[in-house]
Enzyme design. Sequence first.
Site, mmCIF file in Angstrom:
data_model
loop_
_atom_site.group_PDB
_atom_site.id
_atom_site.type_symbol
_atom_site.label_atom_id
_atom_site.label_comp_id
_atom_site.label_asym_id
_atom_site.label_seq_id
_atom_site.Cartn_x
_atom_site.Cartn_y
_atom_site.Cartn_z
ATOM 1 N N LYS A 197 0.309 -8.315 -1.732
ATOM 2 C CA LYS A 197 -0.823 -7.764 -2.276
ATOM 3 C C LYS A 197 -0.676 -6.538 -2.671
ATOM 4 O O LYS A 197 0.002 -5.369 -2.322
ATOM 5 C CB LYS A 197 -1.776 -7.581 -1.010
ATOM 6 C CG LYS A 197 -3.351 -6.857 -1.258
ATOM 7 C CD LYS A 197 -3.887 -6.664 0.055
ATOM 8 C CE LYS A 197 -3.572 -5.329 0.782
ATOM 9 N NZ LYS A 197 -4.002 -4.093 0.057
ATOM 10 N N ASP B 146 0.874 -1.271 -0.047
ATOM 11 C CA ASP B 146 0.000 -0.057 0.019
ATOM 12 C C ASP B 146 1.111 1.107 0.057
ATOM 13 O O ASP B 146 0.971 1.764 0.910
ATOM 14 C CB ASP B 146 -0.894 -0.026 1.128
ATOM 15 C CG ASP B 146 -1.998 -1.358 1.211
ATOM 16 O OD1 ASP B 146 -2.138 -1.737 -0.041
ATOM 17 O OD2 ASP B 146 -2.479 -1.601 2.308
ATOM 18 N N GLN C 46 -8.348 0.383 11.372
ATOM 19 C CA GLN C 46 -8.953 -0.947 11.504
ATOM 20 C C GLN C 46 -9.566 -1.109 12.725
ATOM 21 O O GLN C 46 -9.213 -0.437 13.843
ATOM 22 C CB GLN C 46 -7.652 -2.045 11.283
ATOM 23 C CG GLN C 46 -7.100 -1.937 10.196
ATOM 24 C CD GLN C 46 -7.870 -2.661 8.936
ATOM 25 O OE1 GLN C 46 -8.931 -3.211 9.137
ATOM 26 N NE2 GLN C 46 -7.152 -2.543 7.765
ATOM 27 N N ARG D 29 -2.458 -6.945 13.712
ATOM 28 C CA ARG D 29 -1.475 -6.248 14.131
ATOM 29 C C ARG D 29 -0.874 -6.858 15.439
ATOM 30 O O ARG D 29 -1.487 -7.558 16.183
ATOM 31 C CB ARG D 29 -2.294 -4.784 14.828
ATOM 32 C CG ARG D 29 -3.021 -3.850 14.100
ATOM 33 C CD ARG D 29 -1.958 -3.207 13.181
ATOM 34 N NE ARG D 29 -2.573 -2.149 12.328
ATOM 35 C CZ ARG D 29 -3.100 -2.438 10.933
ATOM 36 N NH1 ARG D 29 -2.943 -3.483 10.660
ATOM 37 N NH2 ARG D 29 -3.560 -1.244 10.284
ATOM 38 N N MET E 87 -8.633 -6.348 -5.880
ATOM 39 C CA MET E 87 -9.609 -5.505 -6.700
ATOM 40 C C MET E 87 -10.968 -5.409 -6.249
ATOM 41 O O MET E 87 -11.546 -4.309 -6.520
ATOM 42 C CB MET E 87 -9.477 -6.060 -8.192
ATOM 43 C CG MET E 87 -8.154 -5.726 -8.879
ATOM 44 S SD MET E 87 -7.451 -3.941 -8.684
ATOM 45 C CE MET E 87 -8.720 -3.162 -9.663
ATOM 46 N N LYS E 88 -11.334 -6.493 -5.341
ATOM 47 C CA LYS E 88 -12.834 -6.166 -4.782
ATOM 48 C C LYS E 88 -13.727 -5.968 -6.106
ATOM 49 O O LYS E 88 -14.740 -5.130 -5.823
ATOM 50 C CB LYS E 88 -13.090 -5.288 -3.927
ATOM 51 C CG LYS E 88 -12.037 -5.458 -2.552
ATOM 52 C CD LYS E 88 -12.404 -4.466 -1.475
ATOM 53 C CE LYS E 88 -11.300 -4.721 -0.377
ATOM 54 N NZ LYS E 88 -9.912 -4.316 -0.716
ATOM 55 N N ASP F 297 -22.811 -9.577 -14.227
ATOM 56 C CA ASP F 297 -22.077 -11.068 -14.372
ATOM 57 C C ASP F 297 -21.022 -10.861 -15.693
ATOM 58 O O ASP F 297 -19.954 -11.521 -15.345
ATOM 59 C CB ASP F 297 -23.225 -12.007 -14.433
ATOM 60 C CG ASP F 297 -23.959 -12.321 -13.383
ATOM 61 O OD1 ASP F 297 -23.939 -11.549 -12.478
ATOM 62 O OD2 ASP F 297 -24.887 -13.152 -13.370
ATOM 63 N N LEU G 83 -17.059 -6.052 -8.347
ATOM 64 C CA LEU G 83 -18.370 -6.127 -8.377
ATOM 65 C C LEU G 83 -19.137 -5.365 -9.453
ATOM 66 O O LEU G 83 -18.836 -4.337 -9.574
ATOM 67 C CB LEU G 83 -18.882 -5.513 -6.910
ATOM 68 C CG LEU G 83 -20.627 -5.690 -6.714
ATOM 69 C CD1 LEU G 83 -20.871 -7.089 -6.759
ATOM 70 C CD2 LEU G 83 -20.978 -4.978 -5.384
#
Length: 233
Positions: A38, A16, A190, A181, A66-67, A72, A69
Amino acid sequence: MTATSDMKEHLIVGLDVPTVAEAERVVRDLEGVASFYKIGYQLVFAGGLEFARDLAASGNKVFLDMKLLDIDNTVAKGVENIVRMGVSMLTLHAYPKAMRAAVEAARGSDLCLLGVTVLTSMDEQDVIEAGYELDPHTLVLRRAEQALQAGMGGIVCSAQETEAVRRIVGPSMAVVTPGIRLAGGERGDQKRVVTPRDAMRNGSSHLVVARPIVGAVDRRAAAQAILDDMRSA
């Protein structure tokens, strides 16, 4: 999972960071300690997709966060192209129709599809505000069951739910846990966090750790501390 070389397969370092150059520095710093990375939105929109291909081609494993959604057909076509990238894991939101489309598109490949249940930055009030009538724990379990039924390779959830999720999905599916953590570590944004040791004890198969490693002065030492805590389970 007693040797460090084996445990590396279960630690996913979240890249990140804002640039590919910085991601390359992280990978160099962690050479020999980490081998699974990641890549999410921040890096993807700064040239991270090509970097993901290169990282996978160099023998590292890549978790493309990428999550996805969408309708289809759009999900399926996206997954078909991602399969060609050579990455190991891909996330999509755990909506049944999207998961079924993704599973069909990835059939015959080695890509592990992960259903994102409830983000670890969300608590019960956040879930209510988003329009869900279920509490986070119940929603995670429902989505885990739906992921199993859809034929997904695994799910993403907080380690606070992992033990209950394992009873639903069994031993074979990957259970990937962010929000990790060390005891006494900074939580950041978080809200549902667990230590590496407890996450592994609860049944997590992979732990995603970003800021505690990437933001550390000594990244190798930070990663090794996470691995040691994982091994203590």
